[in-house]
Enzyme design. Structure first.
Site, PDB file in Angstrom:
ATOM      1  CE  LYS A 134      -1.697   1.589   4.056  1.00 55.57           C
ATOM      2  NZ  LYS A 134      -1.365   2.989   4.384  1.00 55.57           N
ATOM      3  CG  ASN A 135       2.261   2.567   3.532  1.00 55.60           C
ATOM      4  OD1 ASN A 135       1.128   2.933   3.238  1.00 55.60           O
ATOM      5  ND2 ASN A 135       2.605   2.241   4.753  1.00 55.60           N
ATOM      6  NE  ARG A 148       0.601  10.378  10.086  1.00 53.63           N
ATOM      7  CZ  ARG A 148       0.025   9.357   9.438  1.00 53.63           C
ATOM      8  NH1 ARG A 148      -1.086   8.869   9.875  1.00 53.63           N
ATOM      9  NH2 ARG A 148       0.556   8.868   8.355  1.00 53.63           N
ATOM     10  CB  CYS A 150      -5.197  10.179  11.500  1.00 54.65           C
ATOM     11  SG  CYS A 150      -3.529   9.585  11.748  1.00 54.65           S
ATOM     12  CG  ASP A 209       3.085   1.278   9.428  1.00 53.91           C
ATOM     13  OD1 ASP A 209       3.354   1.489   8.239  1.00 53.91           O
ATOM     14  OD2 ASP A 209       2.827   2.176  10.240  1.00 53.91           O
ATOM     15  NE  ARG A 230      -7.472   4.536   5.225  1.00 52.93           N
ATOM     16  CZ  ARG A 230      -7.018   5.703   5.657  1.00 52.93           C
ATOM     17  NH1 ARG A 230      -7.456   6.197   6.804  1.00 52.93           N
ATOM     18  NH2 ARG A 230      -6.105   6.374   4.987  1.00 52.93           N
TER      19      ARG A 230
END
Ligand code: EPZ
Length: 447
Positions: free
Chosen positions: A29-30, A128, A123, A311, A403
């Site tokens: 994803k990243n 962030r 978030c 993560d 997500r």
């Protein structure tokens, strides 16, 4: 979902089954999100393969279309053609949905000389901030105004410069590398992030004709001013998805093999698993975990790569809850990344937090109940906890997990887990076969 609010999807997990088998990893994803944004740097078509089918990718594809690019699904690939007249304005609604949208700022300034990006909110894992992004672009000669909730960036032509980062920010490194491809002369980014996703982005940009040295090190050199062309590129595998399944395999006492990831992308994480007593076998693009005894406690500090990945922190707390002793996790990357602890404790974990430290007491026998996913990786941790808890765990607001995890239910069921996903339709209530945990339920009575 037709008529369903995003909050209605739920996962029901019946614990106690060891996971057994192989899981083919999706694209990272990243990385995929940044490669999609990097496609804005050329009018030529770019094909990005192994793009994960996750909602953050859908949001980025929508963003590209909102900016005027064509973006189309081609099986597991996305084809982007930013050939037409591009708008440089990234709307609030999309940036609010996914703060990673800020990653279009660098490519837009490079391509158009301007960008207007809604300020990304924070978030629940932290504010962030984006000050490193902004200061870096100013170093390259951009003028930046922030007003009415928008960042307005203008440049009459970026100039290469030495850009020292206060902190090896992943997003700032990526935005600056992409902007630097259009700067006149050489840009040197010092204290750059070293994540594998940065290396994948730089490989993508080199495939477009950019001249970049030092990707994966703390100092990245970009020779700007090259005109960039289209590229066909396959996204690296998702190391966080891999780590999540490996944790689930170790926690359930099964045998799980991930396929597609270079083990070097998880070096320290795998060393920590071994220190906990997990057997780890590494091959070219396969990693297998098994466990034939109790787990030992370990202390972990999250750090920028190659340090322990933040993560994987929430998921690791679940594993450490099963260890025979007390472990300490220090979260150094985000300000508030222990949000899921309260929900884990409702499942029977014994975790206490103080500032950046979490003290995890073990071993704990977790017991299933209804829990709420607070964010992407916290939600994944709750699913992992459900796999080892007694009885049924119902994870709500699973849209967070959607997500970043492609087909989580399908991949877990293929590993032998008892996981059911259902979307409660407010018009008709839960499906007949969905067992709602009630006070009559044996899992609650502890019968
Ligand atoms: C990327 O976020 C990832 N997201 C995150 O993954 C990951 O946790 C993070 O890198 C660290 O590895 C994507 O790639 C889409 P940072 P990013 O800039 O780029 C502070 C997931 O679960 N900071 O390295 O936002 C910031 O507040 C997500 O997949 C500033 O202060 O991470 C944070 O505390 C979560 N000013 C720290 O640095 C800035 O200008 C790390 O941020 C930028 C960052």
């Amino acid at each position: 979902m037709d008529g369903l609010s995003e909050h209605d999807a739920r996962l029901q997990v019946r614990g106690g089954r060891p996971l057994e088998g192989e899981v083919v990893l999706s694209g990272a994803k990243n990385s995929a999100l940044k490669l999609l944004a990097a496609s804005l740097l050329t009018a030529d078509p770019c094909v990005i393969r192994r793009v994960p089918r996750i909602t953050d990718v859908a949001t980025m594809v929508t963003m590209l279309r909102a900016l005027g690019a064509d973006a189309s699904d081609e099986g597991d690939a996305v084809r982007v053609e930013a050939g037409g007249r591009l708008s440089g304005c990234a709307p609030y609604e999309l940036v609010r949905t996914m703060r990673a949208s800020i990653i279009v700022m660098g490519p837009l300034v490079a391509r158009l000389g301007e960008a207007t990006i809604a300020m990304p909110g924070g978030c629940n894992i932290g504010p962030r901030r984006i000050d490193f992004h902004i200061r870096g672009l100013e170093k390259l000669g951009a003028r930046i105004d922030i007003e009415h909730g928008f960042i307005r960036v203008h440049s009459d032509g970026l100039k290469g410069a030495v850009v020292p980062l206060d902190y090896p920010s992943v997003g700032a490194t990526e935005n600056l590398v992409m902007a630097a491809t259009a700067a006149e002369g050489e840009t040197v980014i010092e204290n750059a992030a070293r994540e594998p996703e940065i290396m994948d982005l730089c490989a993508f940009l080199r495939g477009m004709g950019a001249e970049i040295e030092g990707a994966g090190s703390s100092t990245i050199h970009v020779a700007g001013g090259r005109s960039l062309h289209g590229v066909d590129h396959t996204v690296i595998a998702d190391r966080i998805e891999a780590g999540t399944y490996l944790i689930m395999g170790a926690a359930t006492g099964g045998r799980v093999t991930t396929i597609g990831l270079d083990p070097a992308h998880l070096e320290l994480f795998l060393a920590k698993l071994q220190a906990m007593g997990v057997q780890v076998e590494e091959a070219e693009d396969r990693i297998t975990v098994t466990r034939d005894g109790p787990l030992a406690p370990v202390d972990i500090s999250t750090l920028p790569h190659p340090g322990f990945a933040t993560d994987l922190q929430a998921q690791t707390m679940v594993l450490l809850s099963l260890a025979e002793g007390t472990s300490i996790i220090t979260e150094n990357v985000f300000e508030n990344r222990f949000v899921v602890v309260d929900e884990l404790n409702r499942l029977g974990a014994g975790i206490e937090t103080s500032g950046h430290h979490a003290v995890i007491a073990g071993p704990r026998q977790l017991s299933g109940t209804v829990v709420e996913a607070p964010d992407l990786r916290g939600g994944a941790a709750l699913v992992a906890a459900g796999l080892v808890a007694d009885g049924v765990t119902e994870v709500r607001s699973v849209y967070h997990v959607d997500r970043g995890y492609e087909d989580l239910t399908g991949k877990l069921c293929a590993l032998g887990a008892d996981v059911t996903r259902w979307e409660e339709d407010p018009r008709t209530g839960p499906p007949e076969d969905a067992s709602l945990l009630t006070c009559e339920d044996e899992a609650v009575r502890g019968a």
